[in-house]
Design a protein around this motif. Structure first.
Motif, PDB file in Angstrom:
ATOM      1  N   GLU A   1      -8.381   3.168   0.495  1.00 57.67           N
ATOM      2  CA  GLU A   1      -7.393   2.505  -0.341  1.00 57.67           C
ATOM      3  C   GLU A   1      -6.759   3.474  -1.331  1.00 57.67           C
ATOM      4  O   GLU A   1      -5.524   3.524  -1.480  1.00 57.67           O
ATOM      5  CB  GLU A   1      -8.037   1.344  -1.085  1.00 57.67           C
ATOM      6  CG  GLU A   1      -7.075   0.588  -1.998  1.00 57.67           C
ATOM      7  CD  GLU A   1      -7.756  -0.515  -2.791  1.00 57.67           C
ATOM      8  OE1 GLU A   1      -7.132  -1.027  -3.752  1.00 57.67           O
ATOM      9  OE2 GLU A   1      -8.911  -0.883  -2.455  1.00 57.67           O
ATOM     10  N   GLY A   2      -7.586   4.237  -2.018  1.00 57.25           N
ATOM     11  CA  GLY A   2      -7.071   5.126  -3.056  1.00 57.25           C
ATOM     12  C   GLY A   2      -6.284   6.300  -2.522  1.00 57.25           C
ATOM     13  O   GLY A   2      -5.222   6.651  -3.057  1.00 57.25           O
ATOM     14  N   ALA A   3      -6.773   6.946  -1.461  1.00 63.95           N
ATOM     15  CA  ALA A   3      -6.071   8.106  -0.909  1.00 63.95           C
ATOM     16  C   ALA A   3      -4.733   7.697  -0.309  1.00 63.95           C
ATOM     17  O   ALA A   3      -3.724   8.403  -0.458  1.00 63.95           O
ATOM     18  CB  ALA A   3      -6.937   8.793   0.142  1.00 63.95           C
ATOM     19  N   ALA A   4      -4.705   6.553   0.388  1.00 63.16           N
ATOM     20  CA  ALA A   4      -3.447   6.081   0.969  1.00 63.16           C
ATOM     21  C   ALA A   4      -2.435   5.775  -0.121  1.00 63.16           C
ATOM     22  O   ALA A   4      -1.242   6.098   0.007  1.00 63.16           O
ATOM     23  CB  ALA A   4      -3.698   4.847   1.830  1.00 63.16           C
ATOM     24  N   ALA A   5      -2.881   5.156  -1.208  1.00 60.73           N
ATOM     25  CA  ALA A   5      -1.969   4.813  -2.302  1.00 60.73           C
ATOM     26  C   ALA A   5      -1.420   6.073  -2.964  1.00 60.73           C
ATOM     27  O   ALA A   5      -0.212   6.181  -3.220  1.00 60.73           O
ATOM     28  CB  ALA A   5      -2.686   3.945  -3.323  1.00 60.73           C
TER      29      ALA A   5
END
Length: 396
Positions: free
Chosen positions: A165-169
């Protein structure tokens, strides 16, 4: 249409100036820029700290041994997040300057860019962001009690979900600011140790069990699915070279997805791994391996070649970290041409079609070539760019 060979950087750069690093990236890798990693800035700029700063709703802090999960965000984690934000701002600023100076000039010259290439179009661009992959991060990150996250299945699952979730965002936001699609490179330096059960625990009385190769492959494919669902355009994995007898390479983990699973979009592999000790340098007509070369070394090189060939044969991307043949950074025109022939020779060894494979090939210097100083970094990135430009004409 003439095929093009991609070129970018491995991620790490020397120094502590984010703006200077961003200018280097945009000067040499405008089509496939990468987010610079400046580990010289200390805690928070290291691989675990940078990746940890991208985690969604999973606070970190440091212990006497390294980074660990925590109940609240510690000061080092806040510093890591601040450095990551500064890197993003610096890269956007350098991109705006490059667009204003380079792209407008290209348009004034009837749409032609450097070396007669077409100008960069946002829809064709990719921004590469390297993060520690879920398995290596779980091996490097500790639970509050001191054991690696790798030992706890539930914590491992939560960590992977938070990272996806965090890396994609993060990559998606920065890619949008640069008018580029996001490409995430999952760096898995501990992957073979995870497979072999040789990840070090807090003591010799706390062994970390091995994870079956099938589980590693399945989880990487599904992790990539989660990233793509969140908007990431491409997901590649960076596999380490040989880690020695205690952690033999398991190339099937990154080259052969389980039945019914969508594979990763590509593989990043050290070019040196594809060359057995004692073999002739690619491009000079010496492909036979010295008979004195140990069988294990030859078998390891052949296994890596098979994996690279499988990836290209499936229509996926192959990143070569370092130029085939090794040696010093090519600087003269003849050295660049020789290196380009070496790339084509490698494609022949992989039994890959030259014309069909060039568009799926990406060249990058090694981390060692770009972390010894600014001049060396610029020279290494420029050399890779020149080799990438020289390879398609050499294939004709």
């Amino acid at each position: 249409m003439t095929p093009t060979v991609g070129h970018t950087g491995p991620g790490p750069l020397s120094g502590t100036d984010a703006r200077e690093a961003a200018r280097i990236v945009m000067g040499e890798c405008p089509r496939l820029p990468f987010l610079p990693e400046l580990a010289d800035r200390g805690i928070g700029a290291d691989a675990v700290g940078r990746t940890g700063a991208m985690l969604a709703d999973l606070p970190l802090d440091v212990s006497t041994r390294g980074w660990r999960l925590a109940g609240s965000v510690g000061r080092p984690a806040r510093r890591a997040a601040d450095l990551l934000d500064r890197d993003a701002d610096a890269l956007e600023e350098a991109d705006e300057i490059a667009r204003g100076v380079t792209v407008d000039r290209d348009l004034a010259r009837e749409g032609r860019g450097r070396a007669g290439q077409e100008p960069v179009r946002p829809t064709e661009r990719r921004l590469q962001v390297r993060v520690l992959g879920p398995w290596s991060l779980a091996a490097r990150l500790e639970l509050p009690g001191g054991m690696p996250v790798l030992t706890d299945r539930g914590a491992r699952r939560d960590l992977a979900a938070s990272l996806a979730e965090g890396a994609a965002a993060y990559a998606g936001r920065l890619g949008g600011r640069l008018g580029a699609g996001a490409r995430i490179l999952l760096d898995e330096p501990r992957l073979w140790h995870v497979a072999a059960g040789t990840v070090a625990g807090p003591s010799r009385f706390d062994p970390v069990p091995a994870v079956p190769a099938e589980q590693l492959s399945l989880s990487l494919c599904r992790f990539a699915d989660a990233l793509r669902t969140a908007g990431v355009a491409e997901v590649l994995v960076r596999a380490p070279g040989g880690a020695g007898p205690e952690a033999p390479a398991r190339w099937e983990v990154v080259s052969e997805p389980p039945r019914g699973e969508t594979p990763l979009d590509g593989l990043c592999v050290p070019a040196a791994t594809l060359r057995a000790p004692g073999s002739g340098a690619p491009g000079v007509g010496q492909r036979e391996v010295d008979p004195a070369t140990p069988d294990a070394a030859r078998a390891a090189a052949h296994a890596a070649l098979d994996a690279a060939g499988t990836v290209l044969g499936d229509g996926r991307l192959l990143h070569l970290e370092g130029l085939p043949g090794g040696g010093r950074t090519p600087r003269t025109g003849s050295e660049v041409e020789h290196a380009a022939v070496g790339v084509l020779d490698l494609l022949d060894r992989l039994a890959a079609s030259r014309c069909a494979s060039l568009d799926r090939l990406v060249l990058t210097p090694t981390a060692g070539e770009v972390t010894t100083g600014r001049e060396d970094a610029v020279a290494a990135l420029a050399a890779v760019r020149r080799v990438a430009e020289a390879t398609p004409p050499a294939a004709e």
